[in-house]
Scaffold this active site. Structure first.
Site, PDB file in Angstrom:
ATOM      1  N   TYR A  60       0.858  -1.193   0.000  1.00  0.00           N
ATOM      2  CA  TYR A  60       0.000   0.000   0.000  1.00  0.00           C
ATOM      3  C   TYR A  60       0.880   1.224   0.000  1.00  0.00           C
ATOM      4  O   TYR A  60       1.830   1.317   0.782  1.00  0.00           O
ATOM      5  CB  TYR A  60      -0.896   0.029   1.251  1.00  0.00           C
ATOM      6  CG  TYR A  60      -2.348  -0.114   0.896  1.00  0.00           C
ATOM      7  CD1 TYR A  60      -2.941   0.810   0.046  1.00  0.00           C
ATOM      8  CD2 TYR A  60      -3.117  -1.159   1.381  1.00  0.00           C
ATOM      9  CE1 TYR A  60      -4.272   0.691  -0.308  1.00  0.00           C
ATOM     10  CE2 TYR A  60      -4.448  -1.296   1.040  1.00  0.00           C
ATOM     11  CZ  TYR A  60      -5.024  -0.364   0.181  1.00  0.00           C
ATOM     12  OH  TYR A  60      -6.335  -0.488  -0.175  1.00  0.00           O
ATOM     13  N   GLU A  62      -0.466   4.807  -0.571  1.00  0.00           N
ATOM     14  CA  GLU A  62      -1.266   6.025  -0.822  1.00  0.00           C
ATOM     15  C   GLU A  62      -0.391   7.245  -0.633  1.00  0.00           C
ATOM     16  O   GLU A  62       0.364   7.348   0.334  1.00  0.00           O
ATOM     17  CB  GLU A  62      -2.460   6.078   0.128  1.00  0.00           C
ATOM     18  CG  GLU A  62      -3.553   5.113  -0.295  1.00  0.00           C
ATOM     19  CD  GLU A  62      -4.778   5.184   0.597  1.00  0.00           C
ATOM     20  OE1 GLU A  62      -4.827   6.035   1.494  1.00  0.00           O
ATOM     21  OE2 GLU A  62      -5.694   4.378   0.385  1.00  0.00           O
ATOM     22  N   ASP A 206      -6.088  13.556 -25.189  1.00  0.00           N
ATOM     23  CA  ASP A 206      -6.188  12.148 -24.791  1.00  0.00           C
ATOM     24  C   ASP A 206      -5.406  11.361 -25.846  1.00  0.00           C
ATOM     25  O   ASP A 206      -5.918  11.077 -26.936  1.00  0.00           O
ATOM     26  CB  ASP A 206      -7.652  11.703 -24.734  1.00  0.00           C
ATOM     27  CG  ASP A 206      -7.773  10.257 -24.291  1.00  0.00           C
ATOM     28  OD1 ASP A 206      -6.756   9.528 -24.337  1.00  0.00           O
ATOM     29  OD2 ASP A 206      -8.881   9.833 -23.914  1.00  0.00           O
ATOM     30  N   THR A 232      -3.217   5.766 -21.970  1.00  0.00           N
ATOM     31  CA  THR A 232      -3.022   4.421 -21.427  1.00  0.00           C
ATOM     32  C   THR A 232      -1.594   3.990 -21.749  1.00  0.00           C
ATOM     33  O   THR A 232      -0.960   4.533 -22.652  1.00  0.00           O
ATOM     34  CB  THR A 232      -3.982   3.411 -22.067  1.00  0.00           C
ATOM     35  OG1 THR A 232      -3.939   3.593 -23.479  1.00  0.00           O
ATOM     36  CG2 THR A 232      -5.390   3.572 -21.577  1.00  0.00           C
ATOM     37  N   LYS A 235      -1.089   0.287 -25.065  1.00  0.00           N
ATOM     38  CA  LYS A 235      -1.407   0.178 -26.501  1.00  0.00           C
ATOM     39  C   LYS A 235      -0.082   0.123 -27.274  1.00  0.00           C
ATOM     40  O   LYS A 235       0.728  -0.750 -26.996  1.00  0.00           O
ATOM     41  CB  LYS A 235      -2.337   1.325 -26.903  1.00  0.00           C
ATOM     42  CG  LYS A 235      -3.699   1.255 -26.160  1.00  0.00           C
ATOM     43  CD  LYS A 235      -4.695   2.247 -26.691  1.00  0.00           C
ATOM     44  CE  LYS A 235      -6.081   2.017 -26.126  1.00  0.00           C
ATOM     45  NZ  LYS A 235      -6.336   2.719 -24.863  1.00  0.00           N
ATOM     46  N   ARG A 241      -1.133  -2.752 -18.516  1.00  0.00           N
ATOM     47  CA  ARG A 241      -2.428  -2.059 -18.509  1.00  0.00           C
ATOM     48  C   ARG A 241      -2.357  -0.954 -17.475  1.00  0.00           C
ATOM     49  O   ARG A 241      -1.919  -1.176 -16.338  1.00  0.00           O
ATOM     50  CB  ARG A 241      -3.562  -2.998 -18.091  1.00  0.00           C
ATOM     51  CG  ARG A 241      -3.902  -4.050 -19.057  1.00  0.00           C
ATOM     52  CD  ARG A 241      -5.324  -4.522 -18.870  1.00  0.00           C
ATOM     53  NE  ARG A 241      -6.203  -3.697 -19.647  1.00  0.00           N
ATOM     54  CZ  ARG A 241      -6.281  -3.712 -20.985  1.00  0.00           C
ATOM     55  NH1 ARG A 241      -5.536  -4.527 -21.693  1.00  0.00           N
ATOM     56  NH2 ARG A 241      -7.104  -2.919 -21.616  1.00  0.00           N
TER      57      ARG A 241
END
Ligand code: DSN
Length: 421
Positions: A60, A62, A206, A232, A235, A241
């Protein structure tokens, strides 16, 4: 052969959970044996897969490096710091955030950083190649924001920048989005910047589809023009991903706060490390050659599909994908997608501009060359692939013919093995 790819831990998985182990094997077989022409997919490297399957997944974290809400972050901090530095260097960006879980998450953060619910945003219409997060009525963007759309001209199927400017002057958007999921041509970022300056809008790009081509220096970059660039990483970029955001330094704090605590909790640190690995891979001369080859192959595939009697939207492509109007075949996009699927060819049905069919049916297919180029396919294979697609569409009702095409697909992909044995 596929079992050995996963390494010694795989035997334990097979013993513990044979059902899921079998799916890992059959999906690898599917990726190896079929033709992967989905424009938004690729084969990421074994190094990226190793990071994704690592113990960084347990942590974790954060917050941001040096400012976490959990102890024990010293190792993952290093990975994120390296990744941010690599992103800034590769793209010449003033700020980078590697934490978005996906492209859609990155886009939620962009809206949150620059707009308030009810604000007006101008983006490319979905039927003309935009994305769900660019204002679709079934998406948060269309529900919470007043999204106005621009599209492509009917005569040349290219973005109509005069129309874009006219709409911007009329609706005075807080933010203008360029970028699409099914637009084969280059975008004129300089003109979009001048329109944004004229109306006082934030310029958001984008770049999910084409950022890998930018990374490989195969097409012009939007980074110098845009306030913010979201994308992303899986691609053409060929990473894990996930999502990423680049911005001007002036927007760094707004972007970081929008991601955490604005809309995400703990980052997926295994994915952050995997993004760092992909960015290093993208900085190589080998990747730059790959990015250029992706475009050469896409142009060749579009031309070959035209030779088979179909029509490439906007006359061809300047990127990694082609949008093909298949009405000349008498078969719609939905049926073509299904027939190609049975023949071992993965692609997707896609609306063409001014499509008379519904989005669930469509008059087109979208094909892309990121994956087949990673496999090493080139100019010689593109006409062969086009012919296999054309035959699958035409002969799709004949099971024997589909079986024969599938056999030829498998023979072709066997010559270009994906992943080490
Ligand atoms: N699903 C992506 C694509 O295929 O283009 C867009 O999110």
């Amino acid at each position: 052969m596929s079992e050995t790819f996963f390494g010694p831990d795989f035997q334990a998985l097979q013993g513990q959970d044979p059902e899921i182990a079998a799916i890992l094997i059959s999906e690898l077989d599917r990726q190896r044996e079929n033709l992967q022409l989905i424009a938004s997919e690729n084969f990421t490297s074994p190094a990226v897969l190793a990071a994704l399957g690592s113990t960084l997944s347990n942590k974790y974290a954060e917050g941001y490096p040096g400012k976490r809400y959990y102890g024990g972050c010293e190792e993952v901090d290093k990975a994120e710091v390296i990744g941010i530095a690599r992103a800034k260097e590769l793209f010449g960006a003033e700020h980078a955030n590697l934490q978005p879980h996906s492209g859609a998450s990155a886009n939620v953060a962009v809206y949150q950083a620059f707009t308030k619910p009810g604000d007006t945003v101008l983006a490319m219409s979905l039927p003309h190649g935009g994305h769900l997060t660019h204002g679709s009525k079934v998406n948060f963007s269309g529900k919470w924001f007043n999204v106005e759309s621009y599209g492509v001209r009917q005569d040349n199927e290219l973005i109509d920048y005069d129309e874009l400017r006219d709409i911007a002057l009329r609706v005075k958007p807080k933010m203008i989005c360029s970028g699409a999921t099914a637009y084969p041509s280059l975008i004129d970022f300089k003109t979009v910047r001048s329109i944004c300056d004229e109306v006082g809008a934030i310029m958001w790009v984008d770049a999910a589809h084409f950022i890998g081509l930018v990374a490989g220096k195969a097409i012009p970059s939007p980074v110098e023009y845009a306030d913010v660039v979201s994308f992303t990483t899986h691609k053409v970029l060929r990473g894990p991903r996930g999502g990423m955001i680049l911005s001007k330094a002036a927007h760094a704090s707004a972007i970081d706060k929008a991601i955490f605590p604005g809309m995400q909790g703990g980052p997926i640190m295994s994915a952050v490390a995997a993004k760092a690995i992909a960015l290093k891979e993208c900085a190589t001369a080998q990747y730059q050659s790959y990015a250029k080859e992706v475009i050469v192959n896409a142009k060749a595939l579009a031309k070959s599909l035209e030779d088979e009697g179909m029509r490439a939207v906007s006359g061809g492509t300047e990127t990694h994908l082609a949008l093909i109007d298949i009405r000349s075949t008498g078969v719609n996009g939905k049926v073509a997608d299904e027939r190609c699927g049975r023949a071992g060819i993965s692609l997707n049905k896609n609306a063409i501009p001014y499509d008379p069919e519904s989005p669930a049916v469509t008059s087109g297919i979208r094909v892309g060359t990121p994956a087949v180029t990673t496999q090493g396919m080139g100019a010689e294979q593109m006409p062969v692939i086009a012919s296999l697609i054309a035959r699958a569409i035409k002969d799709g009702e004949d099971e024997a013919k589909i079986a024969q095409i599938r056999k030829e697909v498998n023979a072709l992909t066997a010559k270009f093995p994906v992943y080490p044995a």
